[in-house]
Design an enzyme around this catalytic site. Structure first.
Site, PDB file in Angstrom:
ATOM      1  N   GLY A 106       0.840  -1.186   0.000  1.00 25.58           N
ATOM      2  CA  GLY A 106       0.000   0.000   0.000  1.00 25.58           C
ATOM      3  C   GLY A 106       0.876   1.236   0.000  1.00 25.58           C
ATOM      4  O   GLY A 106       1.633   1.471   0.950  1.00 25.58           O
ATOM      5  N   MET A 107       0.803   2.035  -1.062  1.00 24.10           N
ATOM      6  CA  MET A 107       1.690   3.183  -1.226  1.00 24.10           C
ATOM      7  C   MET A 107       0.896   4.489  -1.209  1.00 24.10           C
ATOM      8  O   MET A 107       0.119   4.766  -2.124  1.00 24.10           O
ATOM      9  CB  MET A 107       2.495   3.050  -2.516  1.00 24.10           C
ATOM     10  CG  MET A 107       3.367   1.799  -2.552  1.00 24.10           C
ATOM     11  SD  MET A 107       4.409   1.696  -4.035  1.00 24.10           S
ATOM     12  CE  MET A 107       5.534   3.076  -3.753  1.00 24.10           C
ATOM     13  N   ASP A 114       7.513   6.574   4.016  1.00 18.63           N
ATOM     14  CA  ASP A 114       7.465   5.294   4.727  1.00 18.63           C
ATOM     15  C   ASP A 114       7.041   4.140   3.820  1.00 18.63           C
ATOM     16  O   ASP A 114       7.689   3.090   3.786  1.00 18.63           O
ATOM     17  CB  ASP A 114       6.513   5.392   5.923  1.00 18.63           C
ATOM     18  CG  ASP A 114       7.025   6.324   7.005  1.00 18.63           C
ATOM     19  OD1 ASP A 114       8.256   6.426   7.150  1.00 18.63           O
ATOM     20  OD2 ASP A 114       6.205   6.948   7.704  1.00 18.63           O
ATOM     21  N   SER A 115       5.957   4.324   3.091  1.00 13.97           N
ATOM     22  CA  SER A 115       5.490   3.247   2.217  1.00 13.97           C
ATOM     23  C   SER A 115       6.434   3.032   1.042  1.00 13.97           C
ATOM     24  O   SER A 115       6.584   1.909   0.540  1.00 13.97           O
ATOM     25  CB  SER A 115       4.066   3.528   1.719  1.00 13.97           C
ATOM     26  OG  SER A 115       3.981   4.772   1.054  1.00 13.97           O
ATOM     27  N   CYS A 169      -7.380  12.371   7.054  1.00 12.35           N
ATOM     28  CA  CYS A 169      -7.221  12.598   5.616  1.00 12.35           C
ATOM     29  C   CYS A 169      -8.444  13.234   4.961  1.00 12.35           C
ATOM     30  O   CYS A 169      -8.301  13.995   4.010  1.00 12.35           O
ATOM     31  CB  CYS A 169      -6.848  11.294   4.919  1.00 12.35           C
ATOM     32  SG  CYS A 169      -8.087   9.972   5.043  1.00 12.35           S
ATOM     33  N   GLY A 189       2.293   7.455  -1.202  1.00 13.25           N
ATOM     34  CA  GLY A 189       3.066   8.532  -1.792  1.00 13.25           C
ATOM     35  C   GLY A 189       4.062   9.106  -0.822  1.00 13.25           C
ATOM     36  O   GLY A 189       4.882   9.952  -1.186  1.00 13.25           O
ATOM     37  N   GLY A 190       4.009   8.649   0.434  1.00 11.72           N
ATOM     38  CA  GLY A 190       4.924   9.125   1.454  1.00 11.72           C
ATOM     39  C   GLY A 190       6.210   8.319   1.496  1.00 11.72           C
ATOM     40  O   GLY A 190       6.349   7.277   0.840  1.00 11.72           O
ATOM     41  N   GLY A 243       3.596   0.873   5.410  1.00 14.45           N
ATOM     42  CA  GLY A 243       4.694   1.583   6.045  1.00 14.45           C
ATOM     43  C   GLY A 243       4.464   1.890   7.509  1.00 14.45           C
ATOM     44  O   GLY A 243       5.077   2.807   8.057  1.00 14.45           O
ATOM     45  N   CYS A 302     -10.233   2.688   9.269  1.00 12.97           N
ATOM     46  CA  CYS A 302      -9.647   2.548   7.933  1.00 12.97           C
ATOM     47  C   CYS A 302      -8.767   1.300   7.874  1.00 12.97           C
ATOM     48  O   CYS A 302      -8.829   0.522   6.912  1.00 12.97           O
ATOM     49  CB  CYS A 302      -8.826   3.784   7.587  1.00 12.97           C
ATOM     50  SG  CYS A 302      -8.101   3.742   5.933  1.00 12.97           S
TER      51      CYS A 302
END
Length: 357
Positions: A7-8, A13-14, A202, A10-11, A128, A104
């Site tokens: 699961g990405m 950590d991921s 978010c 865009g940060g 992440g 979530c």
């Protein structure tokens, strides 16, 4: 070769999660979860404070391209709206203070995404999160444990993970610090190595929960009475969704002394104000409890527990009797809030957790 769906967001950590797994020999695919409609994404992009904006999707795709694996976007908007946004709004209207990140994780990332991964023939999903997942041969159970970087510990929002979910989940960052993660990203030339962390809910990037709830539900929340703990009317509040337990600032009332929200009664539409000492309690009841390190509680269990993400764990005893889980703290705890999570620990191991009644 084992296959993992990462699961990405865009940060950083991921992105480093995907990089580490790639280097460990896994077949990696990156996915970004679309949680909002196009208008919502545009609003998020303008705020610059949240994940899931268009720029985040592009960052995730850029990292996947650089590292040489496929990247997809999954539309989980309906799932997110039904299982995260709606319960968040409904909970506030009922006088509670929810934690949408937990829902979530429970319904989207480790349920919907995991099912999609398994359907596509993947062995694992990875995120992440700063946490450790280990299998205990002696107990025959998967354990969720606190990470090396205690400042980034995210086990509080992961307590709902089941044994089945943990058996298909990887947390590559559990043994690393945030500083090390950024160093790995910078050394590898990732576009988001210095990208700041998202701090807000978010879907409410501006932090204006009450405005979101009114917009989302169409409900106009009426004004009501502020009262003291004896029921004496002190003034008029602006709507019960504007307040949470322990709040002192922005009450819109002056009493000549510090006053705190100590209770909210949706039946009478009353917000009760009291002194600091009125915020403390030594016990709570938890519902919707999920146990991880043990299958059941058969006798009083010594634990540490925390009732807020940022709180340090406090010594307590966990009891189960006639279907009710009770946590009795050694010392009174401040502002224990209905709707928040309470998470139980045995040293570094997550025993489980639930929702405060």
């Amino acid at each position: 070769m084992k296959k993992v769906m990462v699961g990405m967001s865009g940060g950083v950590d991921s992105s480093v999660t995907a990089l580490i797994l790639r280097e460990q020999g896994y077949e990696v695919m990156g996915v970004t979860l679309k949680m909002f409609g196009d208008d919502d994404i545009a609003d998020a992009e303008k705020s610059g404070k949240t994940c899931c904006a268009l720029s985040d999707v592009l960052d995730a795709r850029s990292v996947a391209y650089k590292l040489g694996f496929e990247h997809l976007t999954f539309n989980f908007r309906d799932c997110f709206r039904e299982n995260v946004m709606k319960p968040f709004a409904d909970s506030y209207l009922c006088g509670r203070t929810p934690n949408p990140c937990i829902e979530c994780n429970r319904h989207v990332k480790f349920d919907k995404m995991l099912h999609r991964a398994l359907e596509l023939g993947y062995d694992y999903i990875a995120t992440g999160h700063y946490a450790v997942c280990e299998y205990d041969e002696k107990k025959g159970r998967y354990l969720l444990k606190r990470p090396a970087d205690r400042k980034k510990d995210q086990t509080y929002v992961l307590y709902s993970l089941t044994q089945e979910q943990l058996s298909h989940t990887l947390f590559p960052l559990g043994k690393l610090t945030k500083t090390q993660v950024r160093e790995i990203a910078e050394k590898s030339g990732l576009v988001n190595s210095d990208k700041p962390d998202s701090q807000d809910i978010c879907f409410v990037p501006d932090g204006k929960y009450a405005e979101f709830i009114k917009r989302f539900t169409g409900v106009e929340v009426p004004q009501g009475n502020f009262t003291d703990t004896d029921g004496k009317i002190l003034g008029i509040h602006k709507g019960i969704i504007n307040y949470t337990i322990g709040q002192r600032k922005r009450l819109g009332i002056s009493l000549g002394r510090p006053a705190y929200v100590v209770h909210k009664d949706t039946v009478s539409n009353t917000v009760v104000l009291g002194d600091e000492q009125d915020l403390y309690t030594k016990s709570l009841i938890a519902e919707d409890v999920n146990l991880i390190s043990v299958s059941e509680i058969t006798k009083p269990m010594r634990i540490t527990a925390k009732t807020r993400y940022s709180q340090s764990e406090q010594p307590a005893t966990l009891l189960y009797n006639d279907g009710i889980y009770t946590v009795e703290f050694d010392e009174p705890q401040r502002a224990v809030t209905s709707g928040q999570a309470v998470v139980f620990y045995d040293d570094d191991i997550v025993v489980g957790g639930g929702t405060i009644v």
